[in-house]
Enzyme design. Sequence first.
Site, PDB file in Angstrom:
ATOM      1  N   ASN A  46       0.879  -1.176   0.000  1.00  0.00           N
ATOM      2  CA  ASN A  46       0.000   0.000   0.000  1.00  0.00           C
ATOM      3  C   ASN A  46       0.917   1.226   0.000  1.00  0.00           C
ATOM      4  O   ASN A  46       1.489   1.571   1.026  1.00  0.00           O
ATOM      5  CB  ASN A  46      -0.896  -0.043   1.243  1.00  0.00           C
ATOM      6  CG  ASN A  46      -1.805   1.163   1.343  1.00  0.00           C
ATOM      7  OD1 ASN A  46      -1.769   2.066   0.504  1.00  0.00           O
ATOM      8  ND2 ASN A  46      -2.611   1.202   2.384  1.00  0.00           N
ATOM      9  N   ARG A  61      -2.787  -2.168  -3.272  1.00  0.00           N
ATOM     10  CA  ARG A  61      -3.928  -1.268  -3.114  1.00  0.00           C
ATOM     11  C   ARG A  61      -3.751  -0.149  -4.139  1.00  0.00           C
ATOM     12  O   ARG A  61      -2.711   0.511  -4.174  1.00  0.00           O
ATOM     13  CB  ARG A  61      -3.932  -0.669  -1.715  1.00  0.00           C
ATOM     14  CG  ARG A  61      -5.057   0.342  -1.542  1.00  0.00           C
ATOM     15  CD  ARG A  61      -4.888   1.156  -0.282  1.00  0.00           C
ATOM     16  NE  ARG A  61      -5.983   2.122  -0.147  1.00  0.00           N
ATOM     17  CZ  ARG A  61      -5.864   3.283   0.467  1.00  0.00           C
ATOM     18  NH1 ARG A  61      -4.723   3.643   1.002  1.00  0.00           N
ATOM     19  NH2 ARG A  61      -6.894   4.085   0.557  1.00  0.00           N
ATOM     20  N   HIS A  99     -12.529   3.738   0.073  1.00  0.00           N
ATOM     21  CA  HIS A  99     -12.616   2.729   1.156  1.00  0.00           C
ATOM     22  C   HIS A  99     -13.368   1.460   0.706  1.00  0.00           C
ATOM     23  O   HIS A  99     -13.841   0.686   1.526  1.00  0.00           O
ATOM     24  CB  HIS A  99     -13.337   3.296   2.402  1.00  0.00           C
ATOM     25  CG  HIS A  99     -12.614   4.404   3.078  1.00  0.00           C
ATOM     26  ND1 HIS A  99     -13.252   5.543   3.541  1.00  0.00           N
ATOM     27  CD2 HIS A  99     -11.313   4.565   3.386  1.00  0.00           C
ATOM     28  CE1 HIS A  99     -12.375   6.356   4.095  1.00  0.00           C
ATOM     29  NE2 HIS A  99     -11.177   5.782   4.006  1.00  0.00           N
ATOM     30  N   ARG A 146      -9.840  16.695   7.217  1.00  0.00           N
ATOM     31  CA  ARG A 146     -10.655  17.099   6.068  1.00  0.00           C
ATOM     32  C   ARG A 146     -12.007  17.615   6.539  1.00  0.00           C
ATOM     33  O   ARG A 146     -12.599  17.078   7.464  1.00  0.00           O
ATOM     34  CB  ARG A 146     -10.867  15.934   5.103  1.00  0.00           C
ATOM     35  CG  ARG A 146      -9.603  15.491   4.406  1.00  0.00           C
ATOM     36  CD  ARG A 146      -9.871  14.332   3.450  1.00  0.00           C
ATOM     37  NE  ARG A 146      -8.709  13.459   3.405  1.00  0.00           N
ATOM     38  CZ  ARG A 146      -8.764  12.144   3.266  1.00  0.00           C
ATOM     39  NH1 ARG A 146      -9.920  11.527   3.152  1.00  0.00           N
ATOM     40  NH2 ARG A 146      -7.661  11.429   3.243  1.00  0.00           N
ATOM     41  N   GLU A 198      -8.470  -4.776   5.501  1.00  0.00           N
ATOM     42  CA  GLU A 198      -8.281  -4.531   4.069  1.00  0.00           C
ATOM     43  C   GLU A 198      -7.145  -5.381   3.505  1.00  0.00           C
ATOM     44  O   GLU A 198      -7.216  -5.854   2.373  1.00  0.00           O
ATOM     45  CB  GLU A 198      -7.995  -3.042   3.833  1.00  0.00           C
ATOM     46  CG  GLU A 198      -9.197  -2.162   4.119  1.00  0.00           C
ATOM     47  CD  GLU A 198      -8.861  -0.695   4.234  1.00  0.00           C
ATOM     48  OE1 GLU A 198      -8.991   0.006   3.222  1.00  0.00           O
ATOM     49  OE2 GLU A 198      -8.475  -0.239   5.325  1.00  0.00           O
TER      50      GLU A 198
END
Length: 399
Positions: free
Chosen positions: A10, A89, A178, A239, A384
Amino acid sequence: MSDKLILVLNCGSSSLKGAVLDNDSGEVLLSCLAEKLNLSDAYITFKVNGEKHKVELTANPDHTGAVEALMNELKQHGLDSRIAAVGHRVVSGGELYSESIVITEEVVNGIEKCIPLAPLHNPANLLGIRAAQNIFKGLPNVAVFDTAFHQSIPEHAYTYAVPRELYRKYGLRRYGFHGTSYRFVADEAARFLGKDKNSLRMVIAHLGNGASIAAVANGQCQDTSMGLTPLEGLVMGTRSGDVDPSIFSFLAENANMSITQVTDLLNKKSGLLGISELSNDCRTIEEEAAKGHEGAKLALEVFSYRLAKYAASMAVAAGGLDALVFTGGIGENSDVIRSKVLNYLNFLGLTEDAQANTQARFGNAGVITTADSKAQAVVIPTNEELMIAQDTARLSGLK
């Protein structure tokens, strides 16, 4: 233990996360995190059997150097020859990819085409792919896309109310992120609740430093909160999530800020950090809120209220609500935020079981609503890396 191991990578712009998983048991045999890549003080930290050690990447401080260091570490533990495939990923597959795929030159070109949709992430993901192809020669590489799970979203849910030409020319629409986590958690939640995934109406909240929520019905994603980019939707660590788009012209005129500066402000200085003026870390904010810090208390309330409001709206997309699922670092561990959200959603027939909510933390799954609730709320830890490893094994012919 399987002879065949899967390496999962990743890659971020200045970091690389890696894990070596046993294809049969899902056990992580080795993990690593390379940081400060492309800087002179780049380094990689390895974790094997609970023991950590750090290797400087001074000679070759880029993604290739990090993968070389990983290969050397694998050799030291006799694991290098057992790596059978590499899973990556990839943040955006745009509309090109609705499922994971074996990487060919054509796929690399496809990922390059999606760079405008993920300008920070896709180039870094490609660096990881190239490094793995060079160092683990001849092994199959598989791309697992964050956006793929959301490709089932209907047109009326992904279309923005802007001139249609912008979609035709530039692909301007909702994509969501996601997705790998949602796919894993949707399966796991159904299994945990003893229900058929295809008849379960779920709203799943993936809450970490990046946070989003998705509606799942008939086993497929129906809508999600993140949009063209991961900035839309929920309040996050740094964010803003949803804001009035006119904030750009307002700040340009009143604060003399450029588009780049406002985008940076909304991505890196807003969210929990911006409201609390303390931290983007939920744990710190909960601790300070408990001590009475006004900014921390407000940040928690705004985060929880926005999340509850989105959860209720996602029930529209799912056609009702059988299960509200919490996952991700905050979703799995913050009983405080879960409690606030359930209180807001009490009108939907969700009643918190306070004791169960406290117990469902630190890797423990659990139903956190009372037995007489009309719908269930449940905590399901995500994985994940395991999802990426399973896809990689399947597409590489190892399963």
